[in-house]
Scaffold this motif. Structure first.
Motif, PDB file in Angstrom:
ATOM      1  N   LEU A  98      -8.601 -20.880 -20.998  1.00  0.00           N
ATOM      2  CA  LEU A  98      -9.140 -20.621 -22.333  1.00  0.00           C
ATOM      3  C   LEU A  98      -8.799 -19.234 -22.861  1.00  0.00           C
ATOM      4  O   LEU A  98      -8.726 -19.033 -24.082  1.00  0.00           O
ATOM      5  CB  LEU A  98     -10.659 -20.806 -22.328  1.00  0.00           C
ATOM      6  CG  LEU A  98     -11.154 -22.243 -22.125  1.00  0.00           C
ATOM      7  CD1 LEU A  98     -12.665 -22.278 -22.057  1.00  0.00           C
ATOM      8  CD2 LEU A  98     -10.637 -23.157 -23.234  1.00  0.00           C
ATOM      9  N   ASP A  99      -8.594 -18.272 -21.969  1.00  0.00           N
ATOM     10  CA  ASP A  99      -8.278 -16.917 -22.401  1.00  0.00           C
ATOM     11  C   ASP A  99      -6.778 -16.718 -22.598  1.00  0.00           C
ATOM     12  O   ASP A  99      -6.331 -15.604 -22.870  1.00  0.00           O
ATOM     13  CB  ASP A  99      -8.806 -15.890 -21.389  1.00  0.00           C
ATOM     14  CG  ASP A  99      -8.214 -16.080 -20.000  1.00  0.00           C
ATOM     15  OD1 ASP A  99      -7.660 -17.170 -19.733  1.00  0.00           O
ATOM     16  OD2 ASP A  99      -8.299 -15.142 -19.184  1.00  0.00           O
ATOM     17  N   GLN A 100      -6.013 -17.808 -22.470  1.00  0.00           N
ATOM     18  CA  GLN A 100      -4.565 -17.740 -22.663  1.00  0.00           C
ATOM     19  C   GLN A 100      -4.116 -18.853 -23.617  1.00  0.00           C
ATOM     20  O   GLN A 100      -3.421 -19.790 -23.225  1.00  0.00           O
ATOM     21  CB  GLN A 100      -3.831 -17.871 -21.326  1.00  0.00           C
ATOM     22  CG  GLN A 100      -4.186 -16.801 -20.318  1.00  0.00           C
ATOM     23  CD  GLN A 100      -3.519 -17.038 -18.968  1.00  0.00           C
ATOM     24  OE1 GLN A 100      -2.353 -17.409 -18.887  1.00  0.00           O
ATOM     25  NE2 GLN A 100      -4.280 -16.831 -17.897  1.00  0.00           N
ATOM     26  N   PRO A 101      -4.522 -18.777 -24.880  1.00  0.00           N
ATOM     27  CA  PRO A 101      -4.156 -19.844 -25.820  1.00  0.00           C
ATOM     28  C   PRO A 101      -2.643 -19.943 -25.981  1.00  0.00           C
ATOM     29  O   PRO A 101      -1.937 -18.937 -25.980  1.00  0.00           O
ATOM     30  CB  PRO A 101      -4.827 -19.400 -27.123  1.00  0.00           C
ATOM     31  CG  PRO A 101      -5.023 -17.927 -26.983  1.00  0.00           C
ATOM     32  CD  PRO A 101      -5.286 -17.700 -25.528  1.00  0.00           C
ATOM     33  N   TYR A 102      -2.170 -21.168 -26.098  1.00  0.00           N
ATOM     34  CA  TYR A 102      -0.740 -21.374 -26.286  1.00  0.00           C
ATOM     35  C   TYR A 102      -0.379 -21.524 -27.762  1.00  0.00           C
ATOM     36  O   TYR A 102       0.799 -21.571 -28.118  1.00  0.00           O
ATOM     37  CB  TYR A 102      -0.256 -22.604 -25.498  1.00  0.00           C
ATOM     38  CG  TYR A 102      -0.858 -23.918 -25.934  1.00  0.00           C
ATOM     39  CD1 TYR A 102      -0.315 -24.661 -26.976  1.00  0.00           C
ATOM     40  CD2 TYR A 102      -1.965 -24.442 -25.280  1.00  0.00           C
ATOM     41  CE1 TYR A 102      -0.852 -25.869 -27.367  1.00  0.00           C
ATOM     42  CE2 TYR A 102      -2.511 -25.652 -25.654  1.00  0.00           C
ATOM     43  CZ  TYR A 102      -1.951 -26.362 -26.703  1.00  0.00           C
ATOM     44  OH  TYR A 102      -2.507 -27.565 -27.089  1.00  0.00           O
ATOM     45  N   ARG A 103      -1.387 -21.589 -28.614  1.00  0.00           N
ATOM     46  CA  ARG A 103      -1.111 -21.688 -30.050  1.00  0.00           C
ATOM     47  C   ARG A 103      -2.178 -20.948 -30.831  1.00  0.00           C
ATOM     48  O   ARG A 103      -3.373 -21.187 -30.665  1.00  0.00           O
ATOM     49  CB  ARG A 103      -1.060 -23.150 -30.483  1.00  0.00           C
ATOM     50  CG  ARG A 103      -0.796 -23.350 -31.964  1.00  0.00           C
ATOM     51  CD  ARG A 103      -0.591 -24.815 -32.289  1.00  0.00           C
ATOM     52  NE  ARG A 103       0.633 -25.332 -31.689  1.00  0.00           N
ATOM     53  CZ  ARG A 103       0.948 -26.619 -31.636  1.00  0.00           C
ATOM     54  NH1 ARG A 103       0.115 -27.524 -32.119  1.00  0.00           N
ATOM     55  NH2 ARG A 103       2.090 -27.007 -31.083  1.00  0.00           N
ATOM     56  N   GLN A 104      -1.752 -20.036 -31.682  1.00  0.00           N
ATOM     57  CA  GLN A 104      -2.635 -19.317 -32.613  1.00  0.00           C
ATOM     58  C   GLN A 104      -1.969 -19.331 -33.976  1.00  0.00           C
ATOM     59  O   GLN A 104      -0.839 -18.848 -34.126  1.00  0.00           O
ATOM     60  CB  GLN A 104      -2.853 -17.874 -32.154  1.00  0.00           C
ATOM     61  CG  GLN A 104      -3.643 -17.723 -30.867  1.00  0.00           C
ATOM     62  CD  GLN A 104      -3.631 -16.289 -30.374  1.00  0.00           C
ATOM     63  OE1 GLN A 104      -2.840 -15.939 -29.496  1.00  0.00           O
ATOM     64  NE2 GLN A 104      -4.493 -15.459 -30.930  1.00  0.00           N
TER      65      GLN A 104
END
Length: 225
Positions: A98-104
């Motif tokens: 969760l602390d490494q989003p792949y899309r923002q």
């Protein structure tokens, strides 16, 4: 749990309507932006914006089919005082990262008139400072869309296909991608009050799918508004 969304046959139909067949990806004409927005159209866009906003999970789908990951999706309104449509901060991450989003991204929802809407896609030059911003959108105060990079050709066209359901997708091959040898990407979206289906796929220059789900889109259950 049975999904309220269309079967793969229905998804294939949506793909044909909005994206063109994978072998040809026939292009549709992009709707022109209307200069007059009716009160009925504004009410529909307000309903679409309310339905879109919230937190979602694909956990149930991942338990039914191990080929899908457990993904968490957050779509949170930002810049609420702007008069040029609706703006949302969007973040996606695997449940175990969760602390490494792949899309923002930022979605800019605009009214095209005649019952059509576009969710324009914008990205960050440096997304790192905005990780977790869906929990505290105050980080966007004092900033504006000029800090974002528009992904031209990647906008998702939407319309209310049945009462309480919005469907749509990208148009043609205009959304560029270089992931895993792709040259363009397509998206199909189906939204109800309780679920959001999103099917993103990448295709190479020969229109062969090179990334993305094969069986059908990710089904995200809404877990909070």
């Amino acid at each position: 749990m049975a999904s309220r969304f269309p079967s793969i046959l229905r998804l294939s139909l949506l793909s044909t309507i909005f994206l063109g067949a994978c072998g040809s990806a026939a292009s549709l004409s992009r709707p022109e932006v209307s200069t007059v927005v009716s009160s009925a159209s504004q009410a529909t866009m307000n309903r679409l914006a309310r339905m879109l906003a919230g937190s979602y999970s694909s956990e149930a789908q991942s338990k039914r089919d191990r080929s899908y990951f457990d993904i968490r999706l957050h779509i949170e309104p930002i810049w609420k005082n702007r008069k040029d449509g609706r703006w949302f901060y969007v973040e996606q991450a695997r449940a175990d990262y969760l602390d490494q989003p792949y899309r923002q991204r930022v979605y800019h929802l605009v009214d095209l008139g005649k019952g059509s809407f576009e969710s324009q896609i914008l990205t960050f030059a440096d997304p790192q400072p905005y990780i977790g911003a869906w929990k505290n959108t105050a980080i966007f105060e004092g900033k504006d869309p000029s800090m974002l990079v528009s992904r031209d050709g990647c906008g998702v066209m939407m319309a209310e296909t049945t009462p309480g359901t919005f469907s749509g997708g990208t148009v043609g091959k205009g959304c560029a991608s270089d992931i895993n040898g792709a040259t363009y990407t397509t998206s199909v979206v189906n939204l109800s009050t309780t679920q959001l289906l999103s099917w993103d796929r990448g295709f190479d220059a020969q229109d062969r799918q090179v990334w993305g789900a094969v069986k059908g889109g990710y089904v995200f259950d809404k877990i909070s508004n």
